[in-house]
Enzyme design. Structure first.
Site, PDB file in Angstrom:
ATOM      1  N   TYR A   1       0.829  -1.199   0.000  1.00 20.78           N
ATOM      2  CA  TYR A   1       0.000   0.000   0.000  1.00 20.78           C
ATOM      3  C   TYR A   1       0.862   1.246   0.000  1.00 20.78           C
ATOM      4  CZ  TYR A   1       0.876   0.841   5.009  1.00 20.78           C
ATOM      5  OH  TYR A   1       1.460   1.114   6.215  1.00 20.78           O
TER       6      TYR A   1
ATOM      7  N   ARG B   1       8.259   4.148  -4.693  1.00 28.47           N
ATOM      8  CA  ARG B   1       8.324   3.166  -3.596  1.00 28.47           C
ATOM      9  C   ARG B   1       7.333   2.041  -3.833  1.00 28.47           C
ATOM     10  NH1 ARG B   1       7.439   5.174   2.488  1.00 28.47           N
ATOM     11  NH2 ARG B   1       5.311   5.373   1.710  1.00 28.47           N
TER      12      ARG B   1
ATOM     13  N   ARG C   1      -7.606 -20.467  -2.671  1.00 26.61           N
ATOM     14  CA  ARG C   1      -6.646 -20.302  -1.576  1.00 26.61           C
ATOM     15  C   ARG C   1      -5.557 -21.373  -1.605  1.00 26.61           C
ATOM     16  NH1 ARG C   1      -5.227 -21.325   3.552  1.00 26.61           N
ATOM     17  NH2 ARG C   1      -4.620 -19.520   4.810  1.00 26.61           N
TER      18      ARG C   1
ATOM     19  N   HIS D   1      -1.113 -21.185  -0.635  1.00 29.98           N
ATOM     20  CA  HIS D   1      -0.088 -20.220  -0.241  1.00 29.98           C
ATOM     21  C   HIS D   1       0.785 -19.757  -1.411  1.00 29.98           C
ATOM     22  CE1 HIS D   1      -1.347 -21.600   3.646  1.00 29.98           C
ATOM     23  NE2 HIS D   1      -0.521 -20.773   4.264  1.00 29.98           N
TER      24      HIS D   1
ATOM     25  N   LYS E   1       6.516  -1.972   1.926  1.00 29.05           N
ATOM     26  CA  LYS E   1       5.324  -1.373   2.536  1.00 29.05           C
ATOM     27  C   LYS E   1       4.146  -2.330   2.390  1.00 29.05           C
ATOM     28  CE  LYS E   1       3.132   3.135   3.191  1.00 29.05           C
ATOM     29  NZ  LYS E   1       3.211   3.149   4.639  1.00 29.05           N
TER      30      LYS E   1
ATOM     31  N   GLU F   1      11.658   2.373  14.404  1.00 24.23           N
ATOM     32  CA  GLU F   1      10.715   3.374  13.871  1.00 24.23           C
ATOM     33  C   GLU F   1       9.406   3.247  14.632  1.00 24.23           C
ATOM     34  OE1 GLU F   1       9.582   2.522   9.795  1.00 24.23           O
ATOM     35  OE2 GLU F   1       9.666   0.366  10.168  1.00 24.23           O
TER      36      GLU F   1
ATOM     37  N   LEU G   1      11.086   1.280   7.364  1.00 20.62           N
ATOM     38  CA  LEU G   1      10.563   1.672   6.059  1.00 20.62           C
ATOM     39  C   LEU G   1      11.223   2.997   5.655  1.00 20.62           C
ATOM     40  CD1 LEU G   1       8.275   1.117   3.890  1.00 20.62           C
ATOM     41  CD2 LEU G   1       6.996   2.876   5.114  1.00 20.62           C
TER      42      LEU G   1
HETATM   43  N1  PLP Z   1       7.279   3.610   9.036  1.00 19.81           N
HETATM   44  C1  PLP Z   1       6.142   2.900   9.024  1.00 19.81           C
HETATM   45  C2  PLP Z   1       6.123   1.553   9.670  1.00 19.81           C
HETATM   46  C3  PLP Z   1       4.990   3.414   8.406  1.00 19.81           C
HETATM   47  O1  PLP Z   1       3.856   2.696   8.383  1.00 19.81           O
HETATM   48  C4  PLP Z   1       5.038   4.702   7.828  1.00 19.81           C
HETATM   49  C5  PLP Z   1       3.851   5.290   7.184  1.00 19.81           C
HETATM   50  O2  PLP Z   1       2.814   4.735   7.124  1.00 19.81           O
HETATM   51  C6  PLP Z   1       6.234   5.411   7.874  1.00 19.81           C
HETATM   52  C7  PLP Z   1       7.348   4.834   8.474  1.00 19.81           C
HETATM   53  C8  PLP Z   1       6.355   6.788   7.266  1.00 19.81           C
HETATM   54  O3  PLP Z   1       6.379   6.704   5.875  1.00 19.81           O
HETATM   55  P1  PLP Z   1       5.847   7.919   4.942  1.00 19.81           P
HETATM   56  O4  PLP Z   1       6.636   9.119   5.362  1.00 19.81           O
HETATM   57  O5  PLP Z   1       6.156   7.473   3.583  1.00 19.81           O
HETATM   58  O6  PLP Z   1       4.393   8.061   5.248  1.00 19.81           O
END
Ligand code: PLP
Length: 285
Positions: free
Chosen positions: A33, A52, A100, A102, A149, A182, A207
């Site tokens: 996403y 990304r 379904r 895997h 993501k 994070e 991320l």
């Molecule tokens: N880290 C995580 C785990 C996130 O879910 C997000 C945003 O949803 C971020 C960092 C920040 O990313 P962005 O600045 O691209 O929104």
């Protein structure tokens, strides 16, 4: 006003927008996403978010679902139909619908695409920025590929709820070495007592936030000292300032970590200045 969702080629009233029970996103979290900020009806940093998205899809071997130009049209159209002025647009791509099993389905299975958009409460966001927010720390119990993501967010969901249960807004994950990785939905930053801005390098464990990438440029433009390195929870407790970044929050000052005040317990001047200047450095489409 009825909200509209885009689902696999159709714009539908949100209440009628459905995905198949055998969608691999629903069955396996087999998808990715993006969330982009919408400001003044325009999408912020779309190009970087699409780059990304491409990378996340490549890592999972899911085909980009349509041309980038067509996807840009869908994002803007969803923003327009929902009359979003200041808010977010959400895009999800899954591996599609298949019986379904895997392992990957047959080649040619069409990825599923969902786009939604909504206004955010800008007054509440500005108040949070003016007051600062509290975070808690929790062990980082996620998989190793947090650079993708992925919609597989259960540890993030549990961490965010733990924060809410303790009266905090965000949870910061901490690795086995006691270093902050994070937030559950944001990147984590501190400013040391000598004024150096510190955030973890995006090579492993986090991320690569788009807001983070743009903010690195803002920090350089402000001539601030910057270190991309991991920092411990202890260092964060002793920091002059702390803040988080994400597309929906931009820069949000952190004034308490695990119930201890950061600095003087008020939003810091560096975080506040970076927040103010961010959109001058972002791209708008
Ligand atoms: N880290 C995580 C785990 C996130 O879910 C997000 C945003 O949803 C971020 C960092 C920040 O990313 P962005 O600045 O691209 O929104």
């Amino acid at each position: 006003m009825a909200r509209i969702a885009y689902v696999n080629g159709l714009y539908m009233p949100r209440g009628e927008a459905m995905v198949h029970v055998e969608d691999r996103g629903y069955q396996f979290s087999d998808g990715v996403y993006e969330v982009c900020e919408v400001k003044d009806g325009r999408i912020v940093d779309q190009r970087r978010h699409m780059a990304r998205l491409q990378r996340s899809l490549d890592e999972l071997r899911i085909a980009f679902p349509m041309s980038p130009a067509a996807l840009g049209v869908v994002l803007h159209e969803t923003v327009r139909r929902n009359r979003v002025h200041d808010g977010i647009v959400y895009l999800q791509v899954t591996r599609g619908v298949a019986r379904r099993d895997h392992a990957f389905p047959l080649p040619g299975t069409r990825p599923s695409v969902v786009v939604t958009a909504r206004n955010l409460d800008t007054a509440a966001n500005e108040k949070a920025a003016a007051d600062g927010i509290a975070v808690i720390t929790v062990p980082d119990n996620r998989w190793e590929r947090v650079d993708i993501k992925s919609i597989s967010l259960l540890p993030n969901v549990l961490a965010k709820q733990a924060a809410r249960d303790q009266g905090a807004k965000e949870a910061w994950f901490v690795d086995r070495d006691g270093k902050v990785t994070e937030g559950s939905s944001s990147n984590a930053w501190i400013v040391t007592m000598d004024g150096t801005v510190v955030t973890r390098a995006a090579d492993k464990g986090i991320l690569r936030g788009i807001t983070r990438s743009v903010l690195l440029e803002v920090i350089k433009a402000h001539g601030l000292a910057l270190e991309e390195r991991a920092f411990t929870v202890e260092e964060a407790y002793r920091a002059r300032e702390a803040f988080l970044t994400s597309a929906s929050q931009i820069v949000l000052p952190v004034v308490r970590i695990d119930a201890r005040p950061v600095g003087n317990g008020a939003p810091g001047s560096i975080a506040t200045a970076l927040r103010k200047d961010f959109h001058r450095h972002a791209e708008w489409t």
